[in-house]
Design an enzyme around this catalytic site. Sequence first.
Site, PDB file in Angstrom:
ATOM      1  N   PHE A  19      24.900 -51.963  38.790  1.00  0.00           N
ATOM      2  CA  PHE A  19      26.009 -52.807  39.457  1.00  0.00           C
ATOM      3  C   PHE A  19      26.231 -53.978  38.524  1.00  0.00           C
ATOM      4  O   PHE A  19      25.384 -54.607  38.127  1.00  0.00           O
ATOM      5  CB  PHE A  19      25.393 -53.411  40.748  1.00  0.00           C
ATOM      6  N   ASP A  43      22.545 -57.979  31.499  1.00  0.00           N
ATOM      7  CA  ASP A  43      23.183 -58.461  32.843  1.00  0.00           C
ATOM      8  C   ASP A  43      21.747 -58.934  33.494  1.00  0.00           C
ATOM      9  O   ASP A  43      21.113 -58.366  34.458  1.00  0.00           O
ATOM     10  CB  ASP A  43      23.837 -57.490  33.529  1.00  0.00           C
ATOM     11  N   LYS A  62      24.279 -66.361  40.282  1.00  0.00           N
ATOM     12  CA  LYS A  62      23.229 -66.541  41.285  1.00  0.00           C
ATOM     13  C   LYS A  62      22.441 -67.473  41.255  1.00  0.00           C
ATOM     14  O   LYS A  62      22.876 -68.660  41.535  1.00  0.00           O
ATOM     15  CB  LYS A  62      22.444 -64.904  41.516  1.00  0.00           C
ATOM     16  N   THR A  99      41.186 -71.279  33.943  1.00  0.00           N
ATOM     17  CA  THR A  99      41.450 -72.449  34.291  1.00  0.00           C
ATOM     18  C   THR A  99      39.965 -73.263  34.478  1.00  0.00           C
ATOM     19  O   THR A  99      39.655 -74.361  33.740  1.00  0.00           O
ATOM     20  CB  THR A  99      42.169 -72.694  35.770  1.00  0.00           C
TER      21      THR A  99
HETATM   22  C1  LIG Z   1      23.140 -57.235  38.189  1.00  0.00           C
HETATM   23  C2  LIG Z   1      24.506 -58.152  38.799  1.00  0.00           C
HETATM   24  N1  LIG Z   1      25.539 -58.315  38.068  1.00  0.00           N
HETATM   25  C3  LIG Z   1      26.821 -58.712  38.576  1.00  0.00           C
HETATM   26  C4  LIG Z   1      26.893 -59.050  39.993  1.00  0.00           C
HETATM   27  C5  LIG Z   1      28.108 -59.611  40.325  1.00  0.00           C
HETATM   28  O1  LIG Z   1      27.912 -60.960  40.834  1.00  0.00           O
HETATM   29  P1  LIG Z   1      28.994 -61.653  41.630  1.00  0.00           P
HETATM   30  O2  LIG Z   1      28.670 -60.990  43.019  1.00  0.00           O
HETATM   31  O3  LIG Z   1      28.604 -63.122  41.668  1.00  0.00           O
HETATM   32  O4  LIG Z   1      30.366 -61.519  41.224  1.00  0.00           O
HETATM   33  C6  LIG Z   1      25.745 -58.775  40.553  1.00  0.00           C
HETATM   34  C7  LIG Z   1      25.773 -59.203  42.372  1.00  0.00           C
HETATM   35  O5  LIG Z   1      25.060 -58.781  43.049  1.00  0.00           O
HETATM   36  C8  LIG Z   1      24.551 -58.268  40.296  1.00  0.00           C
HETATM   37  O6  LIG Z   1      23.365 -57.965  40.986  1.00  0.00           O
END
Ligand SMILES: Cc1ncc(COP(=O)(O)O)c(C=O)c1O
Length: 490
Positions: free
Chosen positions: A209, A317, A348, A372
């Site tokens: 994800f 990530d 987060k 922006t």
């Molecule tokens: C590992 C990871 N990357 C990216 C995201 C996306 O973040 P956002 O919901 O702030 O766009 C999440 C969201 O849960 C995540 O767990």
Amino acid sequence: MLRAIQYSSANKLLQLATTSCARNASSSPQCEPSKPNIRTAVPGPKTLQLSAELNQLQQAGSVQLIGDYERCVGNYFVDVDGNEFLDAFTQISSIPVGYNHPHLLTAFEDQKNIKALVNRPALGVFPDKEWPQKLRDILLPVAPSGLTNISTMMCGSCSNENAYKAVFIWYRNKERGTVEFSEEEMQSCMKNAAPGSPNLSILSFVDAFHGRTFGSLSTTRSKAIHKIDVPAFDWPVAPFPKYRYPLDQFERENQEEDARCLEQVQARINEYKSRCPVAGVVVEPIQSEGGDNEASPQFFRNLQKLCKENGIALIIDEVQTGCGPTGKMWAYEHFELPSPPDLLTFSKKMLTGGFYFKPEFKPPQAYRVFNTWMGDPSKLILLERVLQVIKRENLLDRVQKTGAVLKGGLHELEKEFPQLIHSVRGRGTFLSFTAKDSAVRDQINNGLKKNGVLGGGCGEASIRLRPSLVFEPKHAHIYLDVLRKTLKEL
Ligand SMILES: Cc1ncc(COP(=O)(O)O)c(C=O)c1O
């Protein structure tokens, strides 16, 4: 004593703001309830009424509870019906040091900070005079070692999205051998055609994800409902290790699983070479939304090696794992990579989105990785305080101690209820377990909520724990007692 003085003025505010605080004013600086307290059916009548109102304005089917954020405190989420929940999910893993932390509540008593809040700059064009210093003082001290550049962004998805762009720009510059564009590139990109809009890809993993904006969504592979109806790039996907538990009993099988997945990564890179070469690989240190799937340090070291051998950038990530919940600032530090990843994305618990990167990933021209706001200075004001609390209260140590209590207790519960739960896993308080099937998982999660504990689901049938960094062993014991009660009730 010192702590009491530091907190005293903020406590006055907090005592006014929270009834639970007034009740327990003398017991702790954060005045938490001593245990969950459920007064109504869950969801309660006010939550149901407000959810229905919201649903008339937007699709609000995802709303679980409506919060009363004036009354939330420390590890306790209070809903609009007055129910007090021990929060082991914390806004999808996004509250770093608990609700209404006194040190954060006072941040905007300073007029200078209020002005930063009111006069929000377009950071890419009119940053504040203190912005370079703020990046150096707040974000660089916690940077992954070797990543000396930083770009702030708004959210996790857009941090990944812009990290991908930085990777594509780096890759094309390498291919081109010059920073000048050809006329053909300039013209073709206006028609979304090569060579200006090149066929390049980011490889991601099954069950990954990485967010929901267009580029990041093409690398997200966790659930169909996130992707359906939305056009996506034809980008490669490789399997992520699926381990057998307990890990110490399945070492050989799990090593074979690592090797199988890495072979597939190389196979996908080869397969896409002629049609859409892989410029970058994006990976979570622990796949979160997709089921809290872990991979070994060895897997990550070999993945990095493979990226280097193929001239591909490695993006880690850390949107969900970053800022301490695994017991280290960044989860990838557990892997002891011989060199840092090329880019690392966050959001987060960091409160601001953004990504760290090696200098070669800075585009040679302006306005290419840009929008922006490009972040928000007021979030850095809060993050500075969060990082001070983490240091002052030694929270990374606390995460490890609390995590050991939680994990030990979960192991006992999987032995006690083997027909219901198994595969306890994770690091620090970033823990999870798998239920017998998705129906049982949902029953456990609903049962936990009715008994006063918030937790999250992930993957097919797993439950994840995402408490804030101020979760203590005493909270772990409450969580475990409520989970035992819930499992007995099934
Ligand atoms: C590992 C990871 N990357 C990216 C995201 C996306 O973040 P956002 O919901 O702030 O766009 C999440 C969201 O849960 C995540 O767990």
